[in-house]
Scaffold this motif. Sequence first.
Motif, PDB file in Angstrom:
ATOM      1  N   ALA A  24      18.860  50.872 -38.337  1.00 40.35           N
ATOM      2  CA  ALA A  24      19.169  52.306 -38.837  1.00 40.35           C
ATOM      3  C   ALA A  24      19.688  53.035 -37.733  1.00 40.35           C
ATOM      4  O   ALA A  24      20.681  53.814 -37.932  1.00 40.35           O
ATOM      5  N   VAL A  25      18.848  52.991 -36.756  1.00 40.00           N
ATOM      6  CA  VAL A  25      19.314  54.120 -35.587  1.00 40.00           C
ATOM      7  C   VAL A  25      20.674  53.774 -35.249  1.00 40.00           C
ATOM      8  O   VAL A  25      21.488  54.643 -34.781  1.00 40.00           O
ATOM      9  N   SER A  26      20.928  52.640 -34.848  1.00 42.22           N
ATOM     10  CA  SER A  26      22.226  52.354 -34.715  1.00 42.22           C
ATOM     11  C   SER A  26      23.414  52.430 -35.507  1.00 42.22           C
ATOM     12  O   SER A  26      24.377  52.940 -35.217  1.00 42.22           O
ATOM     13  N   SER A  27      23.135  52.237 -36.693  1.00 38.22           N
ATOM     14  CA  SER A  27      24.042  52.527 -37.509  1.00 38.22           C
ATOM     15  C   SER A  27      24.322  54.132 -37.709  1.00 38.22           C
ATOM     16  O   SER A  27      25.333  54.579 -37.649  1.00 38.22           O
ATOM     17  N   ILE A  28      23.378  54.793 -37.771  1.00 40.68           N
ATOM     18  CA  ILE A  28      23.556  56.566 -37.660  1.00 40.68           C
ATOM     19  C   ILE A  28      24.302  56.863 -36.584  1.00 40.68           C
ATOM     20  O   ILE A  28      25.047  57.791 -36.786  1.00 40.68           O
ATOM     21  N   SER A  29      24.180  56.074 -35.319  1.00 44.48           N
ATOM     22  CA  SER A  29      24.789  56.772 -34.169  1.00 44.48           C
ATOM     23  C   SER A  29      26.118  56.046 -34.304  1.00 44.48           C
ATOM     24  O   SER A  29      27.345  56.831 -33.796  1.00 44.48           O
ATOM     25  N   LEU A  30      26.522  54.916 -34.674  1.00 44.02           N
ATOM     26  CA  LEU A  30      27.862  54.339 -34.611  1.00 44.02           C
ATOM     27  C   LEU A  30      28.653  55.019 -35.744  1.00 44.02           C
ATOM     28  O   LEU A  30      30.027  55.148 -35.591  1.00 44.02           O
ATOM     29  N   ALA A  31      28.001  55.429 -36.824  1.00 47.92           N
ATOM     30  CA  ALA A  31      28.938  55.941 -38.011  1.00 47.92           C
ATOM     31  C   ALA A  31      29.698  57.216 -37.445  1.00 47.92           C
ATOM     32  O   ALA A  31      30.555  57.523 -37.946  1.00 47.92           O
ATOM     33  N   SER A  32      29.339  57.999 -36.509  1.00 48.11           N
ATOM     34  CA  SER A  32      30.213  59.038 -36.137  1.00 48.11           C
ATOM     35  C   SER A  32      31.486  58.599 -35.340  1.00 48.11           C
ATOM     36  O   SER A  32      32.406  59.553 -35.448  1.00 48.11           O
ATOM     37  N   VAL A  33      31.459  57.452 -34.870  1.00 43.84           N
ATOM     38  CA  VAL A  33      32.649  57.200 -34.317  1.00 43.84           C
ATOM     39  C   VAL A  33      33.861  56.840 -35.462  1.00 43.84           C
ATOM     40  O   VAL A  33      34.953  57.019 -35.186  1.00 43.84           O
ATOM     41  N   GLY A  34      33.326  56.819 -36.777  1.00 43.99           N
ATOM     42  CA  GLY A  34      34.173  56.559 -37.821  1.00 43.99           C
ATOM     43  C   GLY A  34      35.242  57.744 -38.077  1.00 43.99           C
ATOM     44  O   GLY A  34      36.194  57.595 -38.641  1.00 43.99           O
ATOM     45  N   ALA A  35      34.879  58.928 -37.206  1.00 47.26           N
ATOM     46  CA  ALA A  35      35.488  60.292 -37.454  1.00 47.26           C
ATOM     47  C   ALA A  35      36.934  59.874 -36.942  1.00 47.26           C
ATOM     48  O   ALA A  35      37.930  60.407 -37.138  1.00 47.26           O
ATOM     49  N   LEU A  36      36.952  59.113 -35.929  1.00 41.97           N
ATOM     50  CA  LEU A  36      38.159  58.813 -35.264  1.00 41.97           C
ATOM     51  C   LEU A  36      39.278  58.068 -36.387  1.00 41.97           C
ATOM     52  O   LEU A  36      40.422  58.405 -36.030  1.00 41.97           O
ATOM     53  N   VAL A  70      22.701  64.516 -35.722  1.00 47.09           N
ATOM     54  CA  VAL A  70      22.643  63.026 -35.420  1.00 47.09           C
ATOM     55  C   VAL A  70      21.373  62.182 -35.167  1.00 47.09           C
ATOM     56  O   VAL A  70      20.971  61.442 -35.702  1.00 47.09           O
ATOM     57  N   THR A  71      20.924  63.085 -34.135  1.00 49.96           N
ATOM     58  CA  THR A  71      19.754  62.582 -33.388  1.00 49.96           C
ATOM     59  C   THR A  71      18.354  63.028 -34.457  1.00 49.96           C
ATOM     60  O   THR A  71      17.748  61.949 -34.705  1.00 49.96           O
ATOM     61  N   ALA A  72      18.585  63.913 -34.953  1.00 50.64           N
ATOM     62  CA  ALA A  72      17.492  64.307 -36.048  1.00 50.64           C
ATOM     63  C   ALA A  72      17.588  63.445 -37.253  1.00 50.64           C
ATOM     64  O   ALA A  72      16.397  62.977 -37.567  1.00 50.64           O
ATOM     65  N   LEU A  73      18.715  62.964 -37.697  1.00 51.13           N
ATOM     66  CA  LEU A  73      18.618  62.161 -38.737  1.00 51.13           C
ATOM     67  C   LEU A  73      17.966  60.740 -38.494  1.00 51.13           C
ATOM     68  O   LEU A  73      17.284  60.071 -39.120  1.00 51.13           O
ATOM     69  N   ALA A  74      18.437  60.300 -37.259  1.00 50.77           N
ATOM     70  CA  ALA A  74      17.967  59.052 -36.649  1.00 50.77           C
ATOM     71  C   ALA A  74      16.534  59.047 -36.428  1.00 50.77           C
ATOM     72  O   ALA A  74      15.713  58.188 -36.994  1.00 50.77           O
ATOM     73  N   LEU A  75      15.969  60.191 -35.957  1.00 49.63           N
ATOM     74  CA  LEU A  75      14.460  60.271 -35.824  1.00 49.63           C
ATOM     75  C   LEU A  75      13.749  60.387 -36.958  1.00 49.63           C
ATOM     76  O   LEU A  75      12.800  59.688 -37.255  1.00 49.63           O
ATOM     77  N   VAL A  76      13.969  61.171 -38.125  1.00 53.97           N
ATOM     78  CA  VAL A  76      13.548  61.245 -39.241  1.00 53.97           C
ATOM     79  C   VAL A  76      13.637  59.852 -39.948  1.00 53.97           C
ATOM     80  O   VAL A  76      12.280  59.525 -40.606  1.00 53.97           O
ATOM     81  N   THR A  77      14.799  59.342 -39.949  1.00 52.70           N
ATOM     82  CA  THR A  77      14.838  57.886 -40.591  1.00 52.70           C
ATOM     83  C   THR A  77      13.751  56.851 -40.145  1.00 52.70           C
ATOM     84  O   THR A  77      13.116  56.378 -40.746  1.00 52.70           O
ATOM     85  N   ALA A 100       6.600  53.888 -43.785  1.00 51.35           N
ATOM     86  CA  ALA A 100       6.708  52.650 -44.910  1.00 51.35           C
ATOM     87  C   ALA A 100       5.746  51.503 -44.545  1.00 51.35           C
ATOM     88  O   ALA A 100       5.262  50.680 -45.262  1.00 51.35           O
ATOM     89  N   ARG A 101       6.182  51.201 -43.317  1.00 50.15           N
ATOM     90  CA  ARG A 101       5.450  50.218 -42.849  1.00 50.15           C
ATOM     91  C   ARG A 101       3.699  50.193 -42.909  1.00 50.15           C
ATOM     92  O   ARG A 101       3.023  49.459 -43.300  1.00 50.15           O
ATOM     93  N   ARG A 102       3.367  51.714 -42.493  1.00 50.61           N
ATOM     94  CA  ARG A 102       2.138  51.709 -42.719  1.00 50.61           C
ATOM     95  C   ARG A 102       1.512  51.607 -43.936  1.00 50.61           C
ATOM     96  O   ARG A 102       0.297  51.276 -44.046  1.00 50.61           O
ATOM     97  N   LEU A 103       2.319  51.919 -45.023  1.00 51.95           N
ATOM     98  CA  LEU A 103       1.953  51.956 -46.470  1.00 51.95           C
ATOM     99  C   LEU A 103       1.945  50.417 -46.882  1.00 51.95           C
ATOM    100  O   LEU A 103       0.922  50.179 -47.461  1.00 51.95           O
ATOM    101  N   LEU A 104       2.954  49.992 -46.464  1.00 47.98           N
ATOM    102  CA  LEU A 104       3.221  48.416 -46.896  1.00 47.98           C
ATOM    103  C   LEU A 104       2.299  47.502 -46.397  1.00 47.98           C
ATOM    104  O   LEU A 104       2.118  46.323 -46.709  1.00 47.98           O
ATOM    105  N   ALA A 105       2.136  47.502 -45.175  1.00 52.90           N
ATOM    106  CA  ALA A 105       1.319  46.553 -44.366  1.00 52.90           C
ATOM    107  C   ALA A 105       0.495  47.207 -43.413  1.00 52.90           C
ATOM    108  O   ALA A 105       0.746  47.471 -42.033  1.00 52.90           O
TER     109      ALA A 105
END
Lengths: 233, 222
Positions: free
Chosen positions: B151-163, B192-199, B206-211
Motif C-alpha cells: 500500500a505504501v509503495s503504491s500510494i507513492s508510485l501512483a503520483s508518477v502517473g501524473a506524467l 501523499v505522505t499523510a495518505l500513506a501513513l493513515v493507510t 486491522a491486524r490488531r483486531l483480526l490477529a
Amino acid sequence: MGAAGIGGGTVNLYSWLSQFFGDPDRRHGPDSIVHRVGEHLLFSGEALGWALLLAVPLGLLLGYTGKAAGLVTALSGAARALPTLGLVTLAVLLAGVGDTAVLVPLVALAAPVLLVAACEGVRSTDPDLRDAARGIGLTHRQVLWQVCIPWALPALLAGLRTAAVQVIATATVASYVGLGGLGSYVVGGLATRDFAQTIGGALLVVLLAVATQLLFALLIRYALPAGLRRARD
Amino acid sequence: MGDEPLVRWHWIGTHLGYLRDLLLDHAVISLLPVLFGLLMALPLGLLCVRFPRLYQPLAAVFNVIYALPALAVFVVLIPYTGLATQATVMTPLTCYALAVLLPTTVDGLRSVPEPVRQAATALGYGPWRRLAAVELPTAVPYLVAGLRVAAVSSISLASVGALVGRGGLGYLFMDGFQRTFPTPIVAGIVLVTALALVTDAVLLLARRLLAPWARRESVVGR
C-alpha cells in the motif's frame, strides 16, 4: 492526438521501436543511446555512492549495538511514503536545475533502504557466533569486521540491489526537470507526442533495470563467504 | 524563485475542494490495485502452497516485474490502455502489489504448524472450512505485513502517473513545477505522505483486531 488516435497494438509498437532505434541521432551526439545511458548511470551511481556513505556505517553501528532499531524501521517506512516526483520538482524549484536537485531525492530514496539492510543484517547475526567470537578474545571492532559484516553481506547486497533498481527506475522521473539520462527520451517524447521516442526510452530503462537485477543476483550468489554458504544450505 | 514563500496558505485555503478531489482520486487509483493484488494473491498463493514447484518460477517472474520502472511501464501501456485512463496507471500498480503479496501469502499459509492443521482435520474440518477458520487467520499477520509494504509503495508510485495524465495528487507536482510555484508541491508531498501513513495505521489496526495474538512485529516481510 488523444487516446483514440494511438491504438493499434503490436504493429505500431514495432514500427515505433524501429523508428526509434533507426534514428541516426540515437548513434551519435548528445542524444545518442550511449551518451544517455552514461548520464543515467552516472547520476544513479553518484546517488548510490552518497547513500552508501551516509547510511551503511550508521546502519552497521546501530545494528551492532542494537539501539534504536525500531526507530530505524519506522523512519524508513515513513521515508518510503515520500513521493519522489514531488521531491525532485521541489528540489529544482529550491536549488535550481543541477546536481543537488537530482541527488537529494535519489539519496533520500536509497539511504533508508540501505540503512535498514545494514542494521537488520548485522542484528540478525547468530548470537552464539558473536558470543564465541568474544569468547576467543576478539575485540568489538574485530567482531564487527570479521563476524557481523561478513554475516550481513548478503542482506546488505540485497538492500543495495533494491536501492540500485529503485534509483535507476526513479532517475527516469528526474529527466522531467531537464536533467538528461534515459528519462529524456520518455519525457521529451511525451511532451512532443513522439511516442516512438517515449516507448524506446521506456524499453531502455526496463532493460537497464533488469540488467542491474541480474548483475546483483550474480554478485549475491558469489559474495557470500564459502563457510557461510555451506552453513546456510 | 525570488521571494515566493514555500507555502502560500491563501492558495491552500481557496483550493480545499480541489485538493480533496485529487486526494480521493489518488486513494482510488493507488489502493484499488492493492485490493485487486490481494484478491489475486490469495488463490495464486494457495496454488503455490498446493503445488510447490509452481512457486519458484512465479516468484522469479514477479521479482522481475517488481523491478520495472513505473514510469516506463505506464508509457509502454499507453498504446493498449489509452492516455490518461485509470487502467494505464492501475494495471502496473496491481502487478507491483501482487509481486509483494504473493511471497507474503505463501509464507503466511506455510506458517500454519502441521499439528494445528491435523488437529483441525481431526475435529472434522473439511479443506474449505479449515482454510477459512484456521489457515487464513493464521496467515493474517503475514498478509498485513505484505499489505503495508504494497500500500505504501503504491500510494507513492501512483503520483508518477501524473506524467501520463492520471496521477491523483501527482498532478500537483507538475502544476507547481510548470508555474514555478512551490505551494502545490508541498501540499502534494504532505497529502501523499499523510495518505500513506493513515493507510498504514488502518492496516495495523486491522491486524490488531483480526490477529490480536500477533502483538510483536516478528514476521515483517521484505
